[in-house]
Design a protein around this motif. Structure first.
Motif, short mmCIF file in Angstrom:
data_model
loop_
_atom_site.label_atom_id
_atom_site.label_comp_id
_atom_site.label_asym_id
_atom_site.label_seq_id
_atom_site.Cartn_x
_atom_site.Cartn_y
_atom_site.Cartn_z
N ALA A 1 0.98 -1.25 -0.12
CA ALA A 1 -0.41 0.03 0.17
C ALA A 1 0.75 1.54 0.12
O ALA A 1 0.41 2.23 -1.39
CB ALA A 1 -0.93 -0.06 1.64
N HIS A 2 2.28 0.90 0.77
CA HIS A 2 3.02 2.38 1.20
C HIS A 2 3.46 2.70 -0.23
O HIS A 2 3.05 4.19 -1.47
CB HIS A 2 3.28 1.73 2.13
CG HIS A 2 5.48 3.19 2.11
ND1 HIS A 2 4.95 4.26 2.66
CD2 HIS A 2 6.42 3.07 1.20
CE1 HIS A 2 5.97 4.76 2.71
NE2 HIS A 2 6.54 4.30 1.54
N LEU A 3 4.10 1.16 -1.04
CA LEU A 3 4.65 1.68 -2.75
C LEU A 3 3.57 2.65 -3.54
O LEU A 3 4.01 3.25 -4.78
CB LEU A 3 5.27 0.37 -2.69
CG LEU A 3 6.17 0.01 -2.15
CD1 LEU A 3 6.76 -1.08 -2.79
CD2 LEU A 3 7.36 1.19 -1.94
N PHE A 4 2.66 1.52 -4.00
CA PHE A 4 1.59 2.07 -4.38
C PHE A 4 1.21 3.56 -4.60
O PHE A 4 0.38 4.30 -5.55
CB PHE A 4 -0.01 1.40 -4.36
CG PHE A 4 0.26 -0.05 -5.20
CD1 PHE A 4 -0.54 0.34 -7.09
CD2 PHE A 4 1.45 -0.62 -5.69
CE1 PHE A 4 -0.48 -0.90 -7.38
CE2 PHE A 4 1.68 -1.58 -6.23
CZ PHE A 4 0.90 -2.06 -7.42
N VAL A 5 1.06 4.29 -3.35
CA VAL A 5 0.71 5.44 -2.59
C VAL A 5 1.95 6.41 -3.12
O VAL A 5 1.42 7.69 -3.74
CB VAL A 5 0.27 5.97 -1.70
CG1 VAL A 5 0.25 7.37 -0.84
CG2 VAL A 5 -0.66 4.97 -0.74
N LYS A 6 3.44 5.85 -3.12
CA LYS A 6 4.69 6.51 -3.08
C LYS A 6 4.54 6.80 -5.18
O LYS A 6 4.80 7.71 -5.58
CB LYS A 6 5.56 6.63 -2.86
CG LYS A 6 5.50 6.29 -1.26
CD LYS A 6 6.02 8.03 -0.86
CE LYS A 6 5.71 7.77 0.46
NZ LYS A 6 5.56 9.11 0.98
N ALA A 7 3.53 5.61 -5.85
CA ALA A 7 4.31 5.01 -6.99
C ALA A 7 3.08 6.39 -7.44
O ALA A 7 3.13 6.69 -9.18
CB ALA A 7 3.52 3.56 -7.70
N GLY A 8 2.18 6.22 -6.90
CA GLY A 8 0.59 7.31 -7.28
C GLY A 8 -0.02 6.88 -8.83
O GLY A 8 -0.85 7.58 -9.23
N TYR A 9 -0.30 5.61 -8.14
CA TYR A 9 -1.21 4.64 -9.12
C TYR A 9 -2.44 5.06 -8.21
O TYR A 9 -2.59 6.42 -7.41
CB TYR A 9 -0.68 3.27 -8.58
CG TYR A 9 -0.21 2.95 -9.44
CD1 TYR A 9 -0.26 2.32 -10.73
CD2 TYR A 9 1.41 2.37 -8.92
CE1 TYR A 9 1.01 2.21 -11.74
CE2 TYR A 9 2.39 1.98 -8.98
CZ TYR A 9 1.99 1.67 -10.73
OH TYR A 9 3.41 1.65 -11.47
#
Length: 443
Positions: free
Chosen positions: A37-45
């Motif tokens: 979840a953290h990575l997908f937030v940072k990636a802007g998806y």
């Protein structure tokens, strides 16, 4: 390359997402899904979060939900939660708690995806899950197909963390100070997968410190070998397996060149999950008497004179249905029977209708499947006939006869093989005063 760049690279390499896709993240609150979840937030998806509360761990289940909900709120992410009666579902369906949880969550995820227009469902399985799956399949004897492990994408479900080791996830969770909660059941070795992770894999690491990387390379080799095998097998499979309605038909002459090759036979029938032991039995029966039925977990296979018939099992109740003197309508399997008492002696020429001499009946009547040893006196034929012989003469397969309703008198006599033939002893005559008419329908 940092972990965010590695994630984007893996997604691109495996063709998991397109830029316009809406993604439903399945987040339990554990370190794996919280990192995802953290990575997908940072990636802007474009994402939303779905959380399952299986109500199995008391307060811990509520704390898991609260953590995931707070993460979603803090990051302005749409949040969905469902509370399941997992124990009740498992008991009702006579399956394990783990299987119940799996069925419940994936059914709900797909419902959300369909109703709200998500393009993908993301699950946070990682490289160690991939390896554990292969070792588990290896212990169960699933063959080369089971050694392919977890696929990065299957249907609408993606697994974008398969490139990460569990140790790397542990590292990144600490590096980014990501809050998570441990499920204590993950540390119990009463579950086979946990036992592999906790007791077995550490011994492999003693032999090979870079065990996960080496084993991942082996899984790639297994997958490539399986794909190469399928290039050879698939054209044969397409040639010999003919679809006929709700079953598959294989002409014996088409399978004859391959029937003595058990490894090839196993691959040809792999889609139906027949074990090598069952297929070995098929080989033994191949040139002997027909009529044998072979079973896998989900399919029946009938060896007939000139063909093999394969049909998916129908998981339906085989309970008997009763017809009392007061019955007007009764259902059995896919059939509906309508009953009427009258004095109408008119002959009706329809296999779906029978008229019986009411005074000869002993209620309640029973509607059931045929049984070995059943016999009756077919109308228009001489003497007693075994039901099995009657079916053979009518060219009714073993599959079909299981679903033919047999109407039985209270004294044990067969009254009617519904839609085929009544018993001569119970036909109406000029002396009949009262008639029971039964109509068999499938609507």
């Amino acid at each position: 390359m940092n972990v965010l760049e590695r994630l984007k690279s893996y997604i691109e390499k495996e063709h998991l997402l397109m830029s316009h896709h809406k993604i439903l993240l399945t987040v339990s609150g554990g370190k794996d899904s919280m990192l995802m979840a953290h990575l997908f937030v940072k990636a802007g998806y474009d994402i939303a979060i779905a959380h399952c509360n299986f109500q199995l761990r008391g307060e811990d289940s509520e704390l898991d939900e609260a953590l995931v909900k707070k993460f979603a709120e803090d990051n302005c992410i749409p949040f969905f939660v469902s509370h399941f009666d997992t124990k009740g579902y498992a008991k009702e369906n006579q399956i394990s708690i783990q299987m119940a949880a799996r069925e419940l969550r994936y059914t709900w995820f797909e419902k959300l995806r369909h109703e709200l227009g998500f393009d993908r469902i993301a699950v946070a399985q990682h490289l160690n899950d991939h390896i554990e799956t292969v070792l588990l399949n290896l212990s169960r004897g699933t063959g080369l197909q089971g050694l392919q492990g977890i696929f990065p994408i299957r249907d609408r479900i993606i697994r974008p963390l398969l490139f990460l080791k569990a140790s790397e996830i542990e590292h990144y969770v600490k590096e980014y100070s990501i809050a998570y909660r441990d499920d204590q059941s993950n540390f119990s070795t009463k579950y086979a997968r946990n036992k592999i992770r906790i007791d077995i894999i550490p011994h492999f690491r003693k032999l090979q410190p870079d065990f996960e990387t080496i084993f991942d390379q082996n899984i790639t080799h297994f997958k490539e070998s399986y794909q190469l095998l399928q290039q050879f097998v698939e054209p044969i499979r397409k040639k010999i397996f003919l679809v006929a309605g709700d079953e598959w038909v294989v002409r014996k002459e088409d399978l004859e060149p391959y029937v003595d090759n058990l490894p090839l036979l196993y691959e040809l029938f792999s889609a139906f999950n027949f074990s090598k032991a069952v297929l070995s039995d098929l080989q033994q029966a191949w040139r002997k008497a027909s009529g044998r039925i072979f079973q896998s977990d989900c399919y029946h296979m009938l060896l007939d004179r000139n063909e093999l018939f394969i049909r998916e099992k129908e998981f339906v109740s085989h309970d008997e249905a009763l017809v009392t003197s007061e019955t007007s309508t009764v259902e059995w399997k896919l059939y509906c029977f309508h009953a009427e008492v009258s004095s109408d002696l008119a002959i009706v020429r329809s296999n779906a209708i029978v008229k019986l001499d009411y005074e000869l009946l002993v209620f309640p009547l029973t509607i059931r499947s045929w049984k070995v040893g059943d016999s009756f006196y077919p109308l228009g034929m001489n003497g007693r006939k075994k039901l099995s012989d009657f079916f053979i003469n009518k060219k009714i397969s073993l599959f079909e006869k299981e679903n033919i309703p047999i109407v039985v008198n209270g004294n044990g006599d067969i009254l009617w093989v519904a839609n085929y033939r009544m018993d001569n002893r119970y036909k109406i005559t000029s002396n009949t005063k009262k008639v029971l008419t039964l109509v068999c329908r499938t609507d």
